[in-house]
Design an enzyme around this catalytic site. Sequence first.
Site, short mmCIF file in Angstrom:
data_model
loop_
_atom_site.label_atom_id
_atom_site.label_comp_id
_atom_site.label_asym_id
_atom_site.label_seq_id
_atom_site.Cartn_x
_atom_site.Cartn_y
_atom_site.Cartn_z
N CYS A 271 11.25 2.57 -58.58
CA CYS A 271 12.29 2.30 -57.60
C CYS A 271 12.74 3.59 -56.93
CB CYS A 271 13.52 1.62 -58.20
SG CYS A 271 13.16 0.09 -59.03
N ARG B 71 7.34 5.15 -55.29
CA ARG B 71 8.03 4.85 -56.55
C ARG B 71 8.07 3.36 -56.84
NH1 ARG B 71 11.12 9.24 -58.21
NH2 ARG B 71 12.28 7.87 -59.58
N TRP C 129 10.46 -1.55 -57.74
CA TRP C 129 9.34 -1.84 -58.65
C TRP C 129 9.96 -2.72 -59.71
CZ3 TRP C 129 8.04 -1.15 -63.83
CH2 TRP C 129 6.67 -1.29 -64.15
N ASN D 27 18.10 2.23 -60.02
CA ASN D 27 16.78 2.53 -60.58
C ASN D 27 16.98 2.72 -62.08
OD1 ASN D 27 14.27 3.60 -61.22
ND2 ASN D 27 14.82 5.66 -60.57
N GLY D 28 16.23 1.97 -62.89
CA GLY D 28 16.40 2.09 -64.34
C GLY D 28 16.52 0.72 -64.96
N GLU E 209 -10.47 9.39 -67.86
CA GLU E 209 -9.77 9.57 -66.59
C GLU E 209 -10.55 8.91 -65.44
OE1 GLU E 209 -6.93 10.28 -65.69
OE2 GLU E 209 -7.07 10.91 -63.60
N LYS F 103 -8.94 6.01 -63.15
CA LYS F 103 -8.85 6.11 -61.68
C LYS F 103 -9.42 4.86 -61.04
CE LYS F 103 -6.56 8.47 -61.04
NZ LYS F 103 -5.87 9.26 -61.99
N GLU G 73 -7.22 1.71 -61.68
CA GLU G 73 -5.93 1.80 -60.99
C GLU G 73 -6.02 1.38 -59.53
OE1 GLU G 73 -3.06 5.40 -62.44
OE2 GLU G 73 -5.03 6.02 -61.74
N HIS H 31 -21.37 1.35 -80.84
CA HIS H 31 -20.52 0.61 -81.78
C HIS H 31 -19.77 -0.52 -81.09
CE1 HIS H 31 -21.50 3.44 -84.89
NE2 HIS H 31 -21.16 4.45 -84.10
N LYS I 97 4.46 5.45 -59.13
CA LYS I 97 4.11 6.84 -59.41
C LYS I 97 4.95 7.42 -60.54
CE LYS I 97 2.16 10.80 -58.06
NZ LYS I 97 0.83 10.75 -58.68
C1 G6P Z 1 2.33 6.66 -63.96
C2 G6P Z 1 1.46 7.18 -62.84
C3 G6P Z 1 0.31 8.00 -63.42
C4 G6P Z 1 0.85 9.11 -64.30
C5 G6P Z 1 1.78 8.57 -65.39
C6 G6P Z 1 2.51 9.71 -66.10
O1 G6P Z 1 1.64 5.71 -64.70
O2 G6P Z 1 0.96 6.11 -62.06
O3 G6P Z 1 -0.44 8.55 -62.36
O4 G6P Z 1 -0.22 9.79 -64.89
O5 G6P Z 1 2.77 7.73 -64.81
O6 G6P Z 1 3.33 10.33 -65.17
P1 G6P Z 1 3.83 11.82 -65.25
O7 G6P Z 1 4.66 11.98 -64.00
O8 G6P Z 1 4.66 11.93 -66.49
O9 G6P Z 1 2.66 12.71 -65.27
#
Ligand code: G6P
Length: 611
Positions: A2, A27, A74, A100-101, A484, A488, A491, A507, A606
């Site tokens: 948010c 956000r 969000w 937000n929260g 990773e 990616k 996501e 396995h 984010k």
């Molecule tokens: C969210 C974002 C990710 C990020 C993660 C941790 O899930 O979408 O891209 O890696 O949070 O965020 P930070 O700001 O703590 O690295």
Amino acid sequence: MCGIVGYVGHGRALDVLIGGLKRLEYRGYDSAGYSLQTDHSLTVKKCMGRVADLENMDPGPAACATTGIAHTRWATHGEPSTINAHPHSDSTGRISLVHNGIIENYKSLRKKLLKKGISFDSDTDTEVLAKLVGSEVEKGKDLFTAVKDALAQVRGAYGIAVLSADQPSTLVAARYGSPLVVGVGQGENIVASDVAAIVSHTRNVIYLEEGEIVEITAGAISSSASDPKMSRDRIQHVDWDLAEIEKDGFDHYMLKEIYSQPESLRNAIRGRLDMEHGTAHLGGLDLTAEDMQSIRRIVITACGTSWHSGLIGKYVIENLSRVPVDVEYASEFRYRDPVLEDGTVMLVISQSGETADTLAALRLAKKRGIKTFGIVNVVGSTIARETDAGVYIHAGPEIGVASTKAFTSQTMILSLIALALGRAKGNLTRKEGQSICRDIMAIPDKVESILAGSEAIRDISRQFTYANNFLYLGRGVNYPVALEGALKLKEISYIHAEGYPAAEMKHGPIALIDDLMPVAVVAVKDAAYEKVISNIQEVKARRGRVLAIATEGDREIENLADWVLEIPSVDDMLVPILSVIPLQLLSYYVAVARNCDVDKPRNLAKSVTVE
Ligand code: G6P
């Protein structure tokens, strides 16, 4: 999670609010809304969908308002809908609130308010807070006191901004557990979840403290903290270039951020390598060589992509310094009873510096007397402020929800820490240290050369537009790269993808392999090369299709893999910073080909400031 913006000043509040929401949309983006204050009344508009949809709504005469609050959501409590969108109002409609929260005790508060005859329209925890503030105002309190008394009844996390129709040109904001920054302008003030919404108006900002409540007018800010007049010492200057938060001709922020990695990596390294002594100096850590020698164990905690960089950190730190490293999901660490012996230090990795679980893990470690160090991107963020010391990665604002440049810069900083520790512990000779320094210095150019080959990556990515599943394999320090790469892809393209240590494939995941299953394998010429080649053979024997990330000039792999993406050779421990780049580009191009919203993938946000 948010985004909040609030404005009070002489300009058109609507423009500042919509402009700010656009900057904060990363956000959360399932619904949006604003409340504008004019002539003792509030005009509230909200809608499902994006800020652009909100912008198209007609505010009527409130368009000229000079005070307002806004929100991009969000969803946590209640599905995305217009009713659940913020702002929420009290029973009279004379109070508007954005949040937000999460209000954890909202159910019991709601019950109490229902008993008083107050009814609710939405399923949100936030509406409870709006009604609670309204019920305090009805007792004859001014807005600041009403907010303070309402928040005293609340358990949970919040960043809020509140307006009352009866207190013109005033807004009240408060934070606990969710970030909030006040931009201090000339005859205007802005409050926002993030400085991105502020910098085009002023670069002078005040980061609110945990639990702080402020009353903001066009010319003054007063606070509940020990310094109610908010002395000017609290003002910090943000030195961002506005271009850093623009797309700059790229189709998406993510692509721009992938392409900015040579520069962001240079910024991470700048001034930190000591070629003469073959080591690195990270002033922010504030550690002498003796301090480093006394470190017996490192616990790394983080979430998401930052956790993956932490896992690479484990391989690199253990390899270069022989200091044992545990890597913990912050969300797990915070709810168990971790064993933290003497000599343990914690590295807390976070791009945003606001992730709720990571922050909670940090606080737990501090409570247990463990020294904590941050590896953070956002300057002035909560984690940066609460860790005992730390290193900024200096990657610049990262706006694409899928993290790219923050990942490589975090990994770089971890490599610098490993180098410094390795030298301090006597595990690396000066000559070995110097050789690593040279390799580190060459990394940004090598990243540039991989990016120069992005056309080939785009061509190959077309093969995978309609894939339903994807497997990523890597060994040793490249196993987290496989994780990773898979993260990616899932996501941003919504293709199911899994990352595995290559040898673990047999396995279980091997059962999935057939001629429809693409398998991306990091198969560089390192100590594990021969073993990885065997793993590729196992995939090929089952008619799997292999995309190999290989070392430049490797002819053997060309005969084995269906597609090869080359990266320059580098010290084994630094490979992840290079091997991840083609995987970032691959997921980007696949997502674009599938018409996915790359910068705002569904259901994600984010900055995750809720548990
Ligand atoms: C969210 C974002 C990710 C990020 C993660 C941790 O899930 O979408 O891209 O890696 O949070 O965020 P930070 O700001 O703590 O690295």
